[in-house]
Design an enzyme around this catalytic site. Structure first.
Site, PDB file in Angstrom:
ATOM      1  N   PRO A  56      79.171  50.138   2.977  1.00 41.96           N
ATOM      2  CA  PRO A  56      79.610  51.364   2.211  1.00 41.96           C
ATOM      3  C   PRO A  56      79.642  52.718   2.839  1.00 41.96           C
ATOM      4  O   PRO A  56      80.174  53.573   2.176  1.00 41.96           O
ATOM      5  CB  PRO A  56      78.357  51.396   1.018  1.00 41.96           C
ATOM      6  CG  PRO A  56      77.358  50.617   1.727  1.00 41.96           C
ATOM      7  CD  PRO A  56      77.932  49.420   2.544  1.00 41.96           C
ATOM      8  N   TYR A 107      88.356  59.702   6.638  1.00 44.13           N
ATOM      9  CA  TYR A 107      87.332  59.814   5.252  1.00 44.13           C
ATOM     10  C   TYR A 107      88.000  60.133   4.227  1.00 44.13           C
ATOM     11  O   TYR A 107      87.990  59.433   3.013  1.00 44.13           O
ATOM     12  CB  TYR A 107      86.100  60.725   5.791  1.00 44.13           C
ATOM     13  CG  TYR A 107      85.154  61.028   4.801  1.00 44.13           C
ATOM     14  CD1 TYR A 107      84.103  60.163   4.771  1.00 44.13           C
ATOM     15  CD2 TYR A 107      85.345  61.742   3.472  1.00 44.13           C
ATOM     16  CE1 TYR A 107      82.963  60.183   3.630  1.00 44.13           C
ATOM     17  CE2 TYR A 107      84.345  61.645   2.417  1.00 44.13           C
ATOM     18  CZ  TYR A 107      83.210  61.015   2.782  1.00 44.13           C
ATOM     19  OH  TYR A 107      82.190  61.074   1.579  1.00 44.13           O
TER      20      TYR A 107
HETATM   21  P1  FAD Z   1      84.430  44.069  -8.490  1.00 44.48           P
HETATM   22  O1  FAD Z   1      84.005  45.252  -9.033  1.00 44.48           O
HETATM   23  O2  FAD Z   1      83.334  43.298  -8.011  1.00 44.48           O
HETATM   24  O3  FAD Z   1      84.939  43.252  -9.872  1.00 44.48           O
HETATM   25  C1  FAD Z   1      85.231  41.901  -9.923  1.00 44.48           C
HETATM   26  C2  FAD Z   1      85.064  41.361 -11.321  1.00 44.48           C
HETATM   27  O4  FAD Z   1      85.424  39.956 -11.638  1.00 44.48           O
HETATM   28  C3  FAD Z   1      83.618  41.550 -12.112  1.00 44.48           C
HETATM   29  O5  FAD Z   1      83.786  42.325 -13.177  1.00 44.48           O
HETATM   30  C4  FAD Z   1      83.075  40.038 -12.250  1.00 44.48           C
HETATM   31  O6  FAD Z   1      82.062  40.026 -13.261  1.00 44.48           O
HETATM   32  C5  FAD Z   1      84.423  39.325 -12.332  1.00 44.48           C
HETATM   33  N1  FAD Z   1      84.304  37.959 -12.098  1.00 44.48           N
HETATM   34  C6  FAD Z   1      83.637  37.437 -10.897  1.00 44.48           C
HETATM   35  N2  FAD Z   1      83.713  36.162 -10.900  1.00 44.48           N
HETATM   36  C7  FAD Z   1      84.348  35.724 -11.881  1.00 44.48           C
HETATM   37  C8  FAD Z   1      84.764  34.335 -12.401  1.00 44.48           C
HETATM   38  N3  FAD Z   1      84.598  33.315 -11.662  1.00 44.48           N
HETATM   39  N4  FAD Z   1      85.378  34.673 -13.466  1.00 44.48           N
HETATM   40  C9  FAD Z   1      85.914  35.734 -14.188  1.00 44.48           C
HETATM   41  N5  FAD Z   1      85.605  37.079 -13.667  1.00 44.48           N
HETATM   42  C10 FAD Z   1      84.817  36.899 -12.524  1.00 44.48           C
HETATM   43  N6  FAD Z   1      82.057  51.077  -2.795  1.00 44.48           N
HETATM   44  C11 FAD Z   1      82.028  52.419  -2.219  1.00 44.48           C
HETATM   45  O7  FAD Z   1      83.444  52.834  -2.162  1.00 44.48           O
HETATM   46  N7  FAD Z   1      81.110  53.091  -2.528  1.00 44.48           N
HETATM   47  C12 FAD Z   1      79.762  52.488  -2.929  1.00 44.48           C
HETATM   48  O8  FAD Z   1      78.701  53.313  -3.020  1.00 44.48           O
HETATM   49  C13 FAD Z   1      79.662  51.397  -3.210  1.00 44.48           C
HETATM   50  N8  FAD Z   1      78.574  50.641  -3.758  1.00 44.48           N
HETATM   51  C14 FAD Z   1      78.580  49.344  -4.045  1.00 44.48           C
HETATM   52  C15 FAD Z   1      77.240  48.817  -4.314  1.00 44.48           C
HETATM   53  C16 FAD Z   1      77.247  47.296  -4.794  1.00 44.48           C
HETATM   54  C17 FAD Z   1      76.032  46.733  -5.220  1.00 44.48           C
HETATM   55  C18 FAD Z   1      78.496  46.582  -4.744  1.00 44.48           C
HETATM   56  C19 FAD Z   1      78.680  44.963  -4.941  1.00 44.48           C
HETATM   57  C20 FAD Z   1      79.764  47.158  -4.273  1.00 44.48           C
HETATM   58  C21 FAD Z   1      79.680  48.654  -3.913  1.00 44.48           C
HETATM   59  N9  FAD Z   1      80.651  49.203  -3.430  1.00 44.48           N
HETATM   60  C22 FAD Z   1      80.987  50.607  -3.082  1.00 44.48           C
HETATM   61  C23 FAD Z   1      81.997  48.486  -3.584  1.00 44.48           C
HETATM   62  C24 FAD Z   1      82.833  48.507  -4.694  1.00 44.48           C
HETATM   63  O9  FAD Z   1      82.012  48.994  -5.774  1.00 44.48           O
HETATM   64  C25 FAD Z   1      83.836  47.752  -4.727  1.00 44.48           C
HETATM   65  O10 FAD Z   1      84.789  47.751  -3.718  1.00 44.48           O
HETATM   66  C26 FAD Z   1      84.622  47.535  -5.918  1.00 44.48           C
HETATM   67  O11 FAD Z   1      83.888  47.422  -7.282  1.00 44.48           O
HETATM   68  C27 FAD Z   1      85.951  46.374  -5.854  1.00 44.48           C
HETATM   69  O12 FAD Z   1      86.291  46.234  -7.171  1.00 44.48           O
HETATM   70  P2  FAD Z   1      87.049  44.912  -7.564  1.00 44.48           P
HETATM   71  O13 FAD Z   1      87.486  45.091  -8.982  1.00 44.48           O
HETATM   72  O14 FAD Z   1      87.751  44.291  -6.695  1.00 44.48           O
HETATM   73  O15 FAD Z   1      85.730  44.004  -7.469  1.00 44.48           O
HETATM   74  C1  DHB Z   2      78.719  57.082  -2.423  1.00 48.26           C
HETATM   75  C2  DHB Z   2      78.674  55.912  -1.882  1.00 48.26           C
HETATM   76  C3  DHB Z   2      79.183  55.841  -0.469  1.00 48.26           C
HETATM   77  O1  DHB Z   2      79.247  54.719   0.116  1.00 48.26           O
HETATM   78  C4  DHB Z   2      79.468  57.192   0.174  1.00 48.26           C
HETATM   79  O2  DHB Z   2      79.709  56.913   1.452  1.00 48.26           O
HETATM   80  C5  DHB Z   2      79.487  58.316  -0.372  1.00 48.26           C
HETATM   81  C6  DHB Z   2      79.287  58.352  -1.728  1.00 48.26           C
HETATM   82  C7  DHB Z   2      77.927  57.238  -3.586  1.00 48.26           C
HETATM   83  O3  DHB Z   2      77.879  56.125  -4.381  1.00 48.26           O
HETATM   84  O4  DHB Z   2      78.321  58.525  -4.413  1.00 48.26           O
END
Ligand code: FAD
Ligand code: DHB
Length: 396
Positions: A297, A389
């Protein structure tokens, strides 16, 4: 089994990737249905990313969901690196010819996209169980799933696998079809959300001998703070008081003295890893967002990469239906991966720069300090950091 549903693009997952893709396709007149494993409330309860690149904001505007972000989001023209007991500003705006980032939580983006989907009358099936994609190596892909206690089928032209790291789409790939690259870092982040005023009006990334800390925010009254912890730590081991004490220790004395604390409203631990699965297209199945890749992250690239995948995928599908050309579909995986690997590089570099590693010893610490001094003393080095960034352009 009840009569099968039919749509043009079946999207699995209602995270930011799936919801944004659905909205962009809808605006181009392409019908889509989303199948989501969880309830809408559960999806909205996950506290994740907070920093948006300009290109992500532009994409939200193109999807027609940017209004609240522009009204309530916070534009940031810089951030600070904290090390050696002092803060050093990185002037993103000045170093990149006027670019900036937007602080607006993933939860709010998700809420805006869900509202737009309801308004548009698009179908989202929440709490869909046992979702399995089939026959995507043919022209008649389909998905089987359970909903409302019944076995069902959704037929479609294409399947978008937007179902995150633990989803069903990547898992459905035949043996040998995907090549996977992975590195797991030997530490994690403990994150706390609190209704306290931010300690500074910009983000602070802090390198300290006790470990990394990050001061971020969601609004002028809500903060998001992180401290590096052990990957084996459990949230229950960390009281609020322990968290605030540890965060204070990892900041310079002047900042620590002004840190406002309060009860946490969310606390979670996230592992740090690099992960990429190649290719991102298997016949008529596309992987997008966390389903295909994870970045550590540090640098806030995860959500922004999900948005750029969706940009390429929506354009490819629109080109297919409107212009009868599959050039975008054929180039989808390579276009995404070119940008993804640059973000993996940047996020790994920023992670290595700022965290305490268990095994690099005194020489590792000295090399990190030299790199931080170089970054804050060299216009060229600071420019490279700022350019990454704020986000590389879509076609770089
Ligand atoms: P997701 O948000 O994971 O969405 C996937 C969806 O698919 C979910 O709603 C899930 O329930 C659904 N799903 C899964 N399996 C199935 C299935 N079999 N059938 C139907 N639905 C299903 N990024 C940052 O830039 N900064 C951060 O601070 C940061 N913190 C994070 C903290 C955590 C704990 C996590 C896990 C990720 C974090 N990320 C962060 C990354 C960022 O949140 C993700 O890159 C982003 O959520 C990606 O979006 P997505 O829609 O691809 O996946
Ligand atoms: C946040 C998360 C990150 O990974 C980062 O580089 C900056 C901000 C956030 O959750 O706000």
């Amino acid at each position: 089994m009840s009569a099968p549903l039919r749509t043009q693009v079946a999207i699995i997952g209602a995270g930011p990737s799936g919801l944004l893709l659905g909205q962009l396709l809808h605006r181009a007149g392409i019908d889509n249905v989303i199948l989501e494993r969880q309830s809408a409330e559960h999806v909205l309860g996950r506290i994740r990313a907070g920093v948006l690149e300009q290109t992500t904001c532009e994409l939200l505007d193109a999807a027609g969901v940017g209004a609240r972000m522009h009204a309530e989001g916070l534009l940031h023209r810089g951030f600070e690196l904290c090390f050696g007991g002092a803060r050093h500003r990185i002037d993103l705006h000045g170093l990149t010819g006027g670019k900036q980032v937007m602080v607006y939580g993933q939860t709010e983006i998700t809420r805006d996209l869900m509202a737009a989907r309801v308004h548009a009358g698009l179908q989202t099936l929440y709490q869909a169980g046992e979702v399995v994609p089939h026959d995507y190596d043919t022209t008649l892909p389909r998905i089987t799933y359970h909903h409302d206690g019944q076995a069902r089928e959704l037929r479609c032209d294409f399947i978008a696998g937007c179902d995150g790291y633990h989803g069903a789409c990547r898992a459905s790939a035949p043996a040998g079809a995907l090549t996977v690259f992975e590195r797991v870092f030997p530490f994690a982040w403990l994150g706390v959300l609190a209704d306290t005023p931010p300690v500074s009006h910009e983000l602070i990334y802090s390198k300290h001998e006790r470990g990394f800390a990050l001061c971020s925010m969601r609004s002028p009254t809500r903060t998001r703070y992180y401290v590096q912890c052990s990957p084996d730590d459990k949230v229950e081991q960390w009281s609020d008081a322990m968290f605030w004490d540890e965060l204070r220790r990892r900041l310079d004395p002047a900042t620590a003295a002004t840190l406002a604390t309060g009860p946490s409203i969310e606390k979670s631990i996230a592992a740090l890893r690099c992960f990429v699965a190649e290719p991102m297209r298997l016949g008529r199945l596309f992987l997008a967002g966390d389903a295909a890749h994870i970045v550590p992250p540090t640098g806030a690239k995860g959500l922004n990469l999900a948005a750029s995948d969706v940009h390429y995928l929506s354009r490819a599908l629109i080109e297919h239906y409107a212009e009868h050309s599959d050039a975008g579909i054929d180039h989808y995986s390579a276009r995404c991966l070119a940008r993804i690997w640059k973000a993996e590089r940047f996020s790994s570099w920023m992670t290595s720069l700022l965290h305490r590693f268990p095994d690099t010893g005194a020489i590792g610490e000295r090399l990190q300090r030299a790199e931080l001094d170089y970054l804050t003393g060299s216009h060229a080095a600071a420019t490279a950091l700022a350019e990454n960034y704020v986000g590389l352009p879509f076609d770089a």
